[in-house]
Scaffold this motif. Structure first.
Motif, PDB file in Angstrom:
ATOM      1  N   HIS A   1      48.113 -27.757 -37.075  1.00 21.01           N
ATOM      2  CA  HIS A   1      48.536 -27.333 -35.736  1.00 21.01           C
ATOM      3  C   HIS A   1      49.341 -26.042 -35.755  1.00 21.01           C
ATOM      4  O   HIS A   1      49.834 -25.615 -34.715  1.00 21.01           O
ATOM      5  CB  HIS A   1      49.282 -28.480 -35.033  1.00 21.01           C
TER       6      HIS A   1
ATOM      7  N   HIS B   1      44.845 -26.433 -24.275  1.00 20.10           N
ATOM      8  CA  HIS B   1      44.356 -25.872 -23.019  1.00 20.10           C
ATOM      9  C   HIS B   1      44.320 -26.956 -21.946  1.00 20.10           C
ATOM     10  O   HIS B   1      43.731 -28.024 -22.193  1.00 20.10           O
ATOM     11  CB  HIS B   1      42.931 -25.337 -23.206  1.00 20.10           C
TER      12      HIS B   1
ATOM     13  N   SER C   1      42.165 -30.483 -23.046  1.00 17.87           N
ATOM     14  CA  SER C   1      42.846 -31.745 -23.370  1.00 17.87           C
ATOM     15  C   SER C   1      43.862 -32.144 -22.307  1.00 17.87           C
ATOM     16  O   SER C   1      44.359 -33.269 -22.306  1.00 17.87           O
ATOM     17  CB  SER C   1      43.575 -31.585 -24.702  1.00 17.87           C
TER      18      SER C   1
END
Ligand code: ZEM
Length: 269
Positions: free
Chosen positions: A164, A170, A174
């Motif tokens: 990550h 976005h 999600s």
């Protein structure tokens, strides 16, 4: 010593060329999206299940509109010309290679990628939706998905989640929003540094529960916050202070990820 398979050098070159010449996307690279594609294609694996999932059949859930894959059609479209040019390669080899090459190109470790994946096209073998982790859950869920279904150790799980450092969330994919680190197209151990250094608070907004730093610039998902608890925390602290160790462990765990569900005895070299 790992040696990249010669036959695939032209494919690797085309992926690198694509990444170098298409810098108009988001933060300046399609790399994070390629890495997510490789991860989602592989991460449907469930040990011992009749339909094991993993890279060969996991591809079916990418094609089959699993809502967890929102946005990945962009990566699939971008890789299509490379697939068509090297029409002997399988989708599962191409997608995993694109992810591995992107990690390296964004400054990360070399992933010892090996070819030989077969694309399974029988829709009856499509892994059920909902096998990929749900970001709104906690530590127990991460354990079930990574350690029980995919058979990763605690250490490998933490190393993988360190991915990550790349990319962002976005709202139209999600529902979550934002990036984990300031430079989301540079592979490093910054995810662990930020996770342990910042004071995280719940973001006040209409979207799903997520966390933000004091400046409101960076974000963490509930599953990221779970990494601050044991048994994960020990490894978070190690990776925050030792970038070399993180690179080494990430390369090995990511390599394992993109092999999940792959019958290696059927390898075609
Ligand atoms: Zn992610 N991930 N992931 N991940 N991920 C997102 C984005 C990216 C989880 C998750 O729900 C989400 C791993 C583990 C886990 C990447 C790589 C890897 C997003 C945002 C969510 C919600 C999607 C969006 O809106 O575009 C959860 C719950 C995880 C485990 C608990 C592992 C492991 C990864 C690689 C090894 C990457 C690169 C992105 C950024 C994608 C992009 O488009 O920028």
């Amino acid at each position: 010593m790992y040696k990249f398979p010669e036959k695939y050098i032209p494919v690797k070159k085309d992926i690198i060329h694509f990444l170098e010449t298409n810098t108009d996307y988001e933060d300046g690279s399609y790399g994070p999206l390629f890495v997510r594609l490789a991860w989602h294609a592989s991460g449907t694996f469930v040990n011992g299940h009749v339909i094991p999932g993993g890279i060969c059949t996991g591809l079916l859930s990418i094609a089959n509109n699993d809502p967890a894959n929102a946005g990945l059609h962009i990566a699939v479209e971008k890789l299509k010309p490379i697939y068509e040019k090297h029409n002997w390669i399988t989708h599962s080899d191409l997608y995993t290679l694109a992810g591995a090459v992107a990690v390296e190109k964004l400054g990360g470790p070399v992933i010892p990628w090996k070819p030989g994946r077969t694309d399974i096209k029988d829709k009856n073998l499509c892994p059920a939706h909902g096998r990929l982790p749900d970001a709104s859950q906690g530590s127990q869920h991460v354990k079930e998905v990574f350690c029980e279904a995919m058979r990763f150790s605690t250490q490998e799980t933490v190393a993988l989640v360190g991915c990550h450092v790349l990319g962002r969330c976005h709202t139209d994919r999600s529902g979550f929003e934002g990036k984990w680190v300031h430079n989301p197209i540079r592979f490093s151990n910054q995810y662990f540094i930020q996770l342990t250094r910042q004071k995280w608070r719940k973001r006040k907004w209409d979207g799903p529960e997520q966390f933000e730093d004091e400046e409101g610039e960076l974000m963490m998902l509930p599953t990221d916050m779970a990494m601050l608890e044991e048994p994960w925390r020990k490894w978070v602290d190690i990776y925050a202070s030792d970038k070399e160790r993180f690179f080494k462990d990430f390369a090995s765990a990511f390599n394992k990820l993109i092999e999940l569900g792959l019958p290696r005895d059927q390898v075609r070299l």
